[in-house]
Write a protein that holds these residues in place. Structure first.
Motif, PDB file in Angstrom:
ATOM      1  N   LEU A 153       0.868  -1.176   0.000  1.00 37.83           N
ATOM      2  CA  LEU A 153       0.000   0.000   0.000  1.00 37.83           C
ATOM      3  C   LEU A 153       0.904   1.225   0.000  1.00 37.83           C
ATOM      4  CD1 LEU A 153      -2.627  -1.151   2.669  1.00 37.83           C
ATOM      5  CD2 LEU A 153      -2.618  -1.569   0.196  1.00 37.83           C
ATOM      6  N   ASN A 154       1.098   1.791  -1.190  1.00 35.96           N
ATOM      7  CA  ASN A 154       2.095   2.847  -1.354  1.00 35.96           C
ATOM      8  C   ASN A 154       1.463   4.237  -1.270  1.00 35.96           C
ATOM      9  OD1 ASN A 154       4.481   4.208  -1.916  1.00 35.96           O
ATOM     10  ND2 ASN A 154       4.140   4.109  -4.124  1.00 35.96           N
ATOM     11  N   GLY A 166       4.049   7.781  -3.373  1.00 33.52           N
ATOM     12  CA  GLY A 166       4.262   8.130  -4.773  1.00 33.52           C
ATOM     13  C   GLY A 166       5.588   7.602  -5.292  1.00 33.52           C
ATOM     14  N   ARG A 167       6.361   8.493  -5.936  1.00 30.79           N
ATOM     15  CA  ARG A 167       7.670   8.109  -6.476  1.00 30.79           C
ATOM     16  C   ARG A 167       8.787   8.967  -5.881  1.00 30.79           C
ATOM     17  NH1 ARG A 167       4.900   4.620  -7.927  1.00 30.79           N
ATOM     18  NH2 ARG A 167       4.628   3.698  -9.999  1.00 30.79           N
ATOM     19  N   SER A 168       8.508   9.608  -4.769  1.00 29.27           N
ATOM     20  CA  SER A 168       9.506  10.511  -4.183  1.00 29.27           C
ATOM     21  C   SER A 168      10.225   9.872  -3.006  1.00 29.27           C
ATOM     22  CB  SER A 168       8.835  11.833  -3.762  1.00 29.27           C
ATOM     23  OG  SER A 168       8.335  12.509  -4.882  1.00 29.27           O
ATOM     24  N   GLY A 169      10.849   8.752  -3.267  1.00 26.92           N
ATOM     25  CA  GLY A 169      11.569   8.063  -2.204  1.00 26.92           C
ATOM     26  C   GLY A 169      10.659   7.139  -1.433  1.00 26.92           C
ATOM     27  N   SER A 170      10.003   6.223  -2.131  1.00 23.81           N
ATOM     28  CA  SER A 170       9.042   5.327  -1.507  1.00 23.81           C
ATOM     29  C   SER A 170       9.694   4.000  -1.124  1.00 23.81           C
ATOM     30  CB  SER A 170       7.875   5.055  -2.450  1.00 23.81           C
ATOM     31  OG  SER A 170       7.047   4.030  -1.933  1.00 23.81           O
ATOM     32  N   PRO A 177      -2.781   5.299  -5.781  1.00 20.07           N
ATOM     33  CA  PRO A 177      -2.390   5.930  -4.517  1.00 20.07           C
ATOM     34  C   PRO A 177      -3.133   5.309  -3.332  1.00 20.07           C
ATOM     35  CG  PRO A 177      -3.978   7.300  -5.662  1.00 20.07           C
ATOM     36  CD  PRO A 177      -3.651   6.171  -6.597  1.00 20.07           C
ATOM     37  N   TRP A 178      -2.506   5.372  -2.205  1.00 23.15           N
ATOM     38  CA  TRP A 178      -3.101   4.840  -0.976  1.00 23.15           C
ATOM     39  C   TRP A 178      -2.980   5.901   0.122  1.00 23.15           C
ATOM     40  CZ3 TRP A 178      -6.092   1.012   0.713  1.00 23.15           C
ATOM     41  CH2 TRP A 178      -6.192   0.822   2.084  1.00 23.15           C
ATOM     42  N   PRO A 179      -4.037   6.103   0.905  1.00 26.12           N
ATOM     43  CA  PRO A 179      -5.379   5.515   0.811  1.00 26.12           C
ATOM     44  C   PRO A 179      -6.211   6.205  -0.256  1.00 26.12           C
ATOM     45  CG  PRO A 179      -5.298   7.008   2.676  1.00 26.12           C
ATOM     46  CD  PRO A 179      -3.894   6.975   2.103  1.00 26.12           C
ATOM     47  N   ALA A 200      -4.022 -11.015   1.105  1.00 27.65           N
ATOM     48  CA  ALA A 200      -2.580 -10.927   1.342  1.00 27.65           C
ATOM     49  C   ALA A 200      -2.188 -11.434   2.730  1.00 27.65           C
ATOM     50  CB  ALA A 200      -2.119  -9.487   1.177  1.00 27.65           C
ATOM     51  N   ARG A 201      -1.118 -12.191   2.746  1.00 30.80           N
ATOM     52  CA  ARG A 201      -0.532 -12.599   4.042  1.00 30.80           C
ATOM     53  C   ARG A 201       0.270 -11.438   4.633  1.00 30.80           C
ATOM     54  NH1 ARG A 201      -0.617 -15.055   8.790  1.00 30.80           N
ATOM     55  NH2 ARG A 201       1.327 -16.111   9.356  1.00 30.80           N
ATOM     56  N   TYR A 202       0.931 -10.691   3.750  1.00 34.74           N
ATOM     57  CA  TYR A 202       1.778  -9.575   4.182  1.00 34.74           C
ATOM     58  C   TYR A 202       1.238  -8.271   3.587  1.00 34.74           C
ATOM     59  CZ  TYR A 202       4.857 -13.551   4.975  1.00 34.74           C
ATOM     60  OH  TYR A 202       5.369 -14.769   5.377  1.00 34.74           O
ATOM     61  N   VAL A 203       1.022  -7.291   4.440  1.00 37.45           N
ATOM     62  CA  VAL A 203       0.552  -5.977   4.002  1.00 37.45           C
ATOM     63  C   VAL A 203       1.641  -4.958   4.339  1.00 37.45           C
ATOM     64  CG1 VAL A 203      -1.238  -4.215   4.171  1.00 37.45           C
ATOM     65  CG2 VAL A 203      -1.838  -6.648   4.424  1.00 37.45           C
ATOM     66  N   ILE A 204       2.243  -4.373   3.312  1.00 37.38           N
ATOM     67  CA  ILE A 204       3.354  -3.433   3.468  1.00 37.38           C
ATOM     68  C   ILE A 204       2.805  -2.013   3.403  1.00 37.38           C
ATOM     69  CG2 ILE A 204       5.658  -2.821   2.664  1.00 37.38           C
ATOM     70  CD1 ILE A 204       5.283  -5.833   3.305  1.00 37.38           C
ATOM     71  N   THR A 205       3.132  -1.179   4.378  1.00 35.77           N
ATOM     72  CA  THR A 205       2.631   0.199   4.388  1.00 35.77           C
ATOM     73  C   THR A 205       3.780   1.196   4.528  1.00 35.77           C
ATOM     74  OG1 THR A 205       2.167  -0.070   6.758  1.00 35.77           O
ATOM     75  CG2 THR A 205       0.316  -0.288   5.248  1.00 35.77           C
ATOM     76  N   THR A 206       3.543   2.408   3.988  1.00 34.43           N
ATOM     77  CA  THR A 206       4.552   3.465   4.054  1.00 34.43           C
ATOM     78  C   THR A 206       4.098   4.637   4.917  1.00 34.43           C
ATOM     79  OG1 THR A 206       3.667   4.557   2.078  1.00 34.43           O
ATOM     80  CG2 THR A 206       5.393   2.917   1.740  1.00 34.43           C
TER      81      THR A 206
END
Length: 383
Positions: free
Chosen positions: A30-31, A34-38, A61-63, A78-84
């Motif tokens: 869940l990104n 954006g693209r600015s150092g994600s 985009p998230w959320p 998903a087993r794994y949910v990755i958040t930023t």
């Protein structure tokens, strides 16, 4: 009202997604960066190349309230949910890996001057209930994050940040970057990048007005043509990467600068680049209160700190450490004239030593970072 309705929407979609069958080899990123150092996008790209046996989905985009039901099904499976940004998962047995988006310099949560008590308590509860693995780079990072978000120490694991893997191997050459953004070739080129923080939250209309007019530094003595000529004389080139909100204000401005170029998200998305995949090609960084400077320390290159709104920012939101002059290992400038005066002398041994000092404080983990995150979440994490 909008915030309440959006939380209601998320709660309803989470409830529905719980009935999706979970699959052990499924990862959702869940990104929100954006693209600015994600960290999320960097990890996603690495997973596609190095672990094709996993079914990996990027959600951005998230959320967002505009996701298709098929996307919510993937989140639920998903087993794994990755958040930023804020932690998120739809069911108890999912593993939320919180990568965040940088070592904090600005105050957040309960430490900030401009947040609300109710929102802070809600966020604390969210981190407590939802975050399973919080990626960390150092003891200092954990102290700063917990001061702001009240995160328990057991959640931290020193596995580093995926985007740091991108710094050492730029996706294109410096020559190509110069050609793409400045339409030129120059064997003597020094490329700098200016990345200020989100200045809208200073709630000062005069700042936004300056930016609309093309004054991207919001300097009182700004003269774009003069700055461009000073850069040109020195074979220096400046990439300006503003916050997306500020870039929208700026979009109507047309410039004919030869040595100043504006980098927007279109270039990054069109080429499937993250900004950190280009940073290694730059020769110096300019910023104000953005935590990007902690990451740039890994390149051991000069950093220029722009301080024209320092007092205002300290009052409106606040910084987690100070005095500012002691925590910023580089030259500070308060005006265009001061910047021009320093263009020939951006670095010295004393500043280089201070950069190493702050690097050791903020980074106690060696890469490769994507590999460390993957190994820990899939093999070593025990819940």
């Amino acid at each position: 009202m909008k915030s309440f309705l959006f939380r209601l929407y998320l709660a309803w979609m989470k409830f529905r997604a719980r009935f999706t069958t979970m699959e052990d080899n499924t990862i959702v990123v869940l990104n929100g960066s954006g693209r600015s150092g994600s960290n999320g996008y960097a990890f996603y790209k690495w997973l596609l190349v190095n672990h094709p046996e996993f079914n990996t989905t990027l959600v951005e985009p998230w959320p967002s309230s505009h996701l298709k039901w098929e996307t919510w099904q993937k989140i639920g499976a998903a087993r794994y949910v990755i958040t930023t940004h804020q932690p998120f998962k739809v069911r108890k047995h999912q593993i939320n890996v919180q990568l965040w988006h940088g070592v904090p310099l600005k105050r957040m949560g309960i430490m900030a001057n401009n947040t609300k008590y109710r929102d802070n308590k809600r966020n604390e509860k969210l981190w407590h209930k939802t975050a399973d693995i919080v990626a960390s780079s150092s003891d200092l990072y954990e102290t700063l994050m917990s001061a702001c978000m009240a995160i328990e120490t057991k959640k931290y694991h020193k596995i580093g940040f995926p985007r740091l893997d991108l710094l050492d191997s730029p996706v294109i050459s410096k020559k190509q970057l110069l050609k793409d953004l400045f339409k030129t070739e120059d064997d003597q080129a020094q490329i700098g990048i200016y990345m200020p923080t989100f200045r809208y939250e200073l709630e000062d209309k005069t700042i936004m007005d300056k930016i609309k007019e093309g004054n991207f530094f919001a300097f009182e003595d700004f003269d774009g043509e003069r700055l461009n000529e000073e850069l040109k004389r020195r074979h220096q080139y400046l990439i300006v990467k503003l916050h997306p909100y500020e870039m929208c204000l700026f979009s109507a401005f047309k410039s004919n600068y030869s040595n100043i170029a504006f980098l927007n998200n279109d270039y990054l998305f069109d080429h499937d680049y993250d900004l950190y995949e280009l940073l290694g090609d730059t020769d110096f960084l300019m910023t104000d209160f953005s935590s990007i400077y902690f990451d740039y320390l890994h390149l051991n290159k000069p950093i220029v700190f722009v301080t024209n709104f320092l007092k205002q920012y300290e009052k409106t939101r606040g910084l987690l450490m100070g005095p500012y002059s002691e925590i910023t290992p580089g030259i500070s400038v308060n005006s265009e004239q001061e910047l021009i005066n320093h263009l020939d002398h951006l670095d010295n041994q004393q500043i280089a030593n201070r950069r190493l000092y702050w690097l050791h404080l903020t980074s106690q983990v060696k890469g490769p970072y994507c590999e460390k995150v993957f190994k820990y979440m899939t093999q070593e994490y025990r819940g």
